[in-house]
Write an enzyme that holds these catalytic residues in place. Sequence first.
Site, short mmCIF file in Angstrom:
data_model
loop_
_atom_site.label_atom_id
_atom_site.label_comp_id
_atom_site.label_asym_id
_atom_site.label_seq_id
_atom_site.Cartn_x
_atom_site.Cartn_y
_atom_site.Cartn_z
N HIS A 57 1.99 1.97 -3.43
CA HIS A 57 0.94 2.62 -4.22
C HIS A 57 0.92 4.12 -3.94
O HIS A 57 0.80 4.94 -4.86
CB HIS A 57 -0.44 2.04 -3.88
CG HIS A 57 -0.66 0.64 -4.36
ND1 HIS A 57 -0.68 0.29 -5.68
CD2 HIS A 57 -0.87 -0.52 -3.68
CE1 HIS A 57 -0.90 -1.01 -5.80
NE2 HIS A 57 -1.01 -1.53 -4.59
N THR A 114 0.83 -1.20 0.00
CA THR A 114 0.00 0.00 0.00
C THR A 114 0.87 1.26 0.00
O THR A 114 0.56 2.25 -0.67
CB THR A 114 -0.92 0.00 1.24
OG1 THR A 114 -1.72 -1.17 1.21
CG2 THR A 114 -1.80 1.23 1.30
#
Lengths: 347, 347, 347, 347
Positions: B47, B44
């Site tokens: 990202h 994450t």
Amino acid sequence: MRTTMQAVVKAHAAAGVEIREVPVPDPGPGEVLVRVEAASVCGTDLHIYNWDQWAQGRIHPPLIPGHEFAGVVAAVGQGVTTVKEGDKVSAEMHVACGKCLQCRTGQAHICQHVRILGVDANGAFASYAIIPETNIWKLSPAIPHDYASLLDPLGNAVHTVLAGPIAAKTVLVTGCGAIGLFSIAVAKACGAAKVYAMEVNANRRSVAAAMGADLVLDPAKDKVEEQILEETGGTGVDVLLEMSGHPAAIRTAFSLLRTGGRASLLGIPSKPFELDFARDIIFKGAIVQGINGRKMFETWFQMEALLATGKLNLEPAITHRLKLSEFSQAMQLLQSGEAIKVILKPE
Amino acid sequence: MRTTMQAVVKAHAAAGVEIREVPVPDPGPGEVLVRVEAASVCGTDLHIYNWDQWAQGRIHPPLIPGHEFAGVVAAVGQGVTTVKEGDKVSAEMHVACGKCLQCRTGQAHICQHVRILGVDANGAFASYAIIPETNIWKLSPAIPHDYASLLDPLGNAVHTVLAGPIAAKTVLVTGCGAIGLFSIAVAKACGAAKVYAMEVNANRRSVAAAMGADLVLDPAKDKVEEQILEETGGTGVDVLLEMSGHPAAIRTAFSLLRTGGRASLLGIPSKPFELDFARDIIFKGAIVQGINGRKMFETWFQMEALLATGKLNLEPAITHRLKLSEFSQAMQLLQSGEAIKVILKPE
Amino acid sequence: MRTTMQAVVKAHAAAGVEIREVPVPDPGPGEVLVRVEAASVCGTDLHIYNWDQWAQGRIHPPLIPGHEFAGVVAAVGQGVTTVKEGDKVSAEMHVACGKCLQCRTGQAHICQHVRILGVDANGAFASYAIIPETNIWKLSPAIPHDYASLLDPLGNAVHTVLAGPIAAKTVLVTGCGAIGLFSIAVAKACGAAKVYAMEVNANRRSVAAAMGADLVLDPAKDKVEEQILEETGGTGVDVLLEMSGHPAAIRTAFSLLRTGGRASLLGIPSKPFELDFARDIIFKGAIVQGINGRKMFETWFQMEALLATGKLNLEPAITHRLKLSEFSQAMQLLQSGEAIKVILKPE
Amino acid sequence: MRTTMQAVVKAHAAAGVEIREVPVPDPGPGEVLVRVEAASVCGTDLHIYNWDQWAQGRIHPPLIPGHEFAGVVAAVGQGVTTVKEGDKVSAEMHVACGKCLQCRTGQAHICQHVRILGVDANGAFASYAIIPETNIWKLSPAIPHDYASLLDPLGNAVHTVLAGPIAAKTVLVTGCGAIGLFSIAVAKACGAAKVYAMEVNANRRSVAAAMGADLVLDPAKDKVEEQILEETGGTGVDVLLEMSGHPAAIRTAFSLLRTGGRASLLGIPSKPFELDFARDIIFKGAIVQGINGRKMFETWFQMEALLATGKLNLEPAITHRLKLSEFSQAMQLLQSGEAIKVILKPE
């Protein structure tokens, strides 16, 4: 093939047994004849040997007892397809009726009309035994040879331990006979956080430690409540595996079960006893499970898989290996508390 | 106490981050200020760093990312009673609303209005972090220091593995990122019969073996279907733990799930994909579970208990230890597939 | 708004209560002030009124009792967002600590540190009551006005009935006080095959029939074992819902539970008692559940949904409607066994 | 007794059937000869009649189809003990092998080697049928005569509805063929809060309402998503019972399943299709269950018990009653969508 065989025979309605030479039986349709390589003794066999009140009400001599064994298929009856001569096998000795509500809804282990081989019909303390095909368990090569005759009591332990979540749980095992001891090993192999054991017999306590118990207590001397509450941060244990059947142990154990915990009861109390249901079950929101036998055959698949991992060391519980003809000696070792599991070899 | 601190800041709606000196925040009522000792990076974070489509739709700069960490309580806000200065802690970074149907029925991990610290509000890639008391997890001394920052992804693994029976089961793990790797270790510690792993990256495959997988396969080269069917006697695996999110892997995995098996899906496919529902789910009588986050806080109790057994060796998955100021290097290691878990130390 | 209100006050450590005019309390942060429209009396209130041994050990006067009620939000404290003035509400009066193992794992109904409003702090036998927002239940318009004050005992019944499968099951309810009676209605609404009830009080037996019981037996006169075994084809009942707390009834009921059945125990025995665990639980493979309170808040969602179907007719159990000032009369009606549920209206 | 009988025979590998006079078969050991009193047609029979691709791959003519029926025992083979001449019976037509993992662990309904009477061997579209004793279901007098031939599809519905909690739940049934319609009635009888149904055929929609659906929607015209979200306060339904097998309906239904909900899939999609697994299953923490057949024999006990309550009105779904010789007419009524269940009477 031989036409006669060695057998332990409960010949009369009295204490003791005889070692006799009897005819080798023929397998009928759907039956399997197994040459017994190892058989193991159990408390039930001692009841039969001693001819106690339970035995007098249940057993009809003459009977060949014995319900824990492993061997090799010697012959198969008509229609048998799942095993053949030479296969290594053990067996579930509870023969379910297949027709009652319980049998038809996946609960054959609590069949209303169960018949136990070695109790209600001839069993495995002999050179050969007859087993219905439905009850034969073909042994995986992964099962160590010495353990193959112990699947019946190991199955009791696996059934009890896996009757609810066990991984990451704190566990109290009360009573360290063979099934209690096996439960310790199974719980540890399945990720139990801590396993505490309680047992009065010093020999069994030392075996409990060898099976992997994190803490082994003597209820006669240790401050059990204090120590287990301290170990669990005052909360009590998540899971109770009751293997003793003793009211005092059961009451202590319930008082140590945490609010919302699981109590799985396998030990058989000999008569009704008092429990504080309000405090120990109701306000606690506890789950209490009666456990009987082994699930047919989910427990057998589980045993096979767990033994194959190599994580179950049952060796410390096998205290003696004797000839089948030394059956009475095995009974005495069991009676005295010196033996845990005795493995017998027929001739 | 210091008034400023080092922090990774997503300052602008663009790729990259800045390492800045920012004010140490004050804990409000019900909040805890934690001095971060170790923080771990996750996909994450990559990202967010890369500012991909998902990040553009979800993240509102400026933001301090980071949702995996451990540290020491530095100060507590008004009304905080469960921790005090000096306590070692980690935290569940999914902050549930407490008021929706899911929160009020024991399913806060799928709260309809969840807010994630490090995604929707400031997180832990800094010298200090602010955490609501409800979400603080006081660390047991049993948790090894190096593992304390990994409880978030370890919790994903524990949640997935323990979402159904695992003891005595054959298991297929598809995808060996950190969560897949942790799942291997957890499944083995909880008595899984066999754990098979499938992964395209060679580095991760070797870590999978180190975590305890019994067989590690490369879907690009190995005959996966053939080998796993042979391993399971033609039956397929009892349990599928899906950690890849890749449609091809998922389809292969479902074809290898046994009739009546469990598929627990945690990997996130990036878009809809085709599956043969009739063959792979319906006729099979399969159970498919969507898995999200960690159960609050059942999973945390489970992690703590499993780590305390000493059976979880997470070390092979910790590939790098860097300074927090080397954050961009951590991102590159993750991007290249060279790193699995990178632990960062703030100053 | 009024500044004083009518209240039932347990003023002294002695039998009886006083009806007093006391100040209307102010809601603090996170609290809700509710104008009570209807409150219902319960056995617990009678214990407090009579000042029996339990009450002497638990209650600290002065106290406003009352834990079953419905009303309208009169004012909200700081930070309250889920209800507003004018909303119709009831409340869960067990206030859980939110911090113990049980609270953090979805089992707040068995919180280790629960505090009960109306027992451990002021309750609802007054014109107004103070309730924490966390415990407020906003009433669906689907809930009939007359039933809104009965959600606490109805919740006990729903929690017990739905603690395991009930559809298509045969059910025995032992004890037909309010919760037992509600259990009959709930079990029938949820598809129970047959509901048998056992109760010594003739008045309650006739209400049991009105609630939908298929067969209502008087243990003092009827051949309970014989009739229920005949009804169930000799098998016994699938589910036992124990609401009496009486050892003799519990023993009879366990002997009628089928092999593999479920026994959910809510009635509180006043002291330890004897049970034949071997026959009634262990060999039977029974599941025994301790049931306490209502699940927070799963049971509340279930109640609301079941009431909305229109299938729950609770009316036969509401035997009296009085003014709050007639509290002592309500106590006498309850004491004599004449009343089941008495609904009180404050002024 | 007659020596020849009327039978529907799939004589050739081509569309259509023949009505022939064939010999009455003899029951072998463990078999039961049943005089068929009523048989019901199903979509599978239409596939066989039309000789579509599935039928070409599965069916080996000559075959007597038919797997839904009720009748009277005409004769029993050797060893049959559970039924006798004159008993009213129906039967489970999935004959499980009894030897695979699934059969040995209580999941015979997903036996790896199942054989279906009426598909893989002769079935019940004849004056007489041969059934293994293991599969015979002795009818309770409580089962209405007209429903006795519908236990196969009713069992599909009961299995699906009771595969998880249903009491107090909101339910969406997609597809209102016979099984979908029966599911509506079963869910309502078991305490479902609300049952919403979705169906394109107007005739079936009106039957759905007659079965007790609270809201029946036409996906071609109604704003399904909008209406169901409004009905459920924006949350979506607790339970999805998928009976259509249509990808578009399934996608709509999954989008309407609430976070944490259960989706039980029985309808058979004809080929793989796309679903947004991330949104519809994983993030939602949904449980998806493949449902096949009926549990042997738990579902049968449940059906019997539910029918005995008198709460299941199946009548609206029985659209036609014909002679067995009018079989082709039955096929045309089914093909056109005019018929739901057609009951046939042999001569």
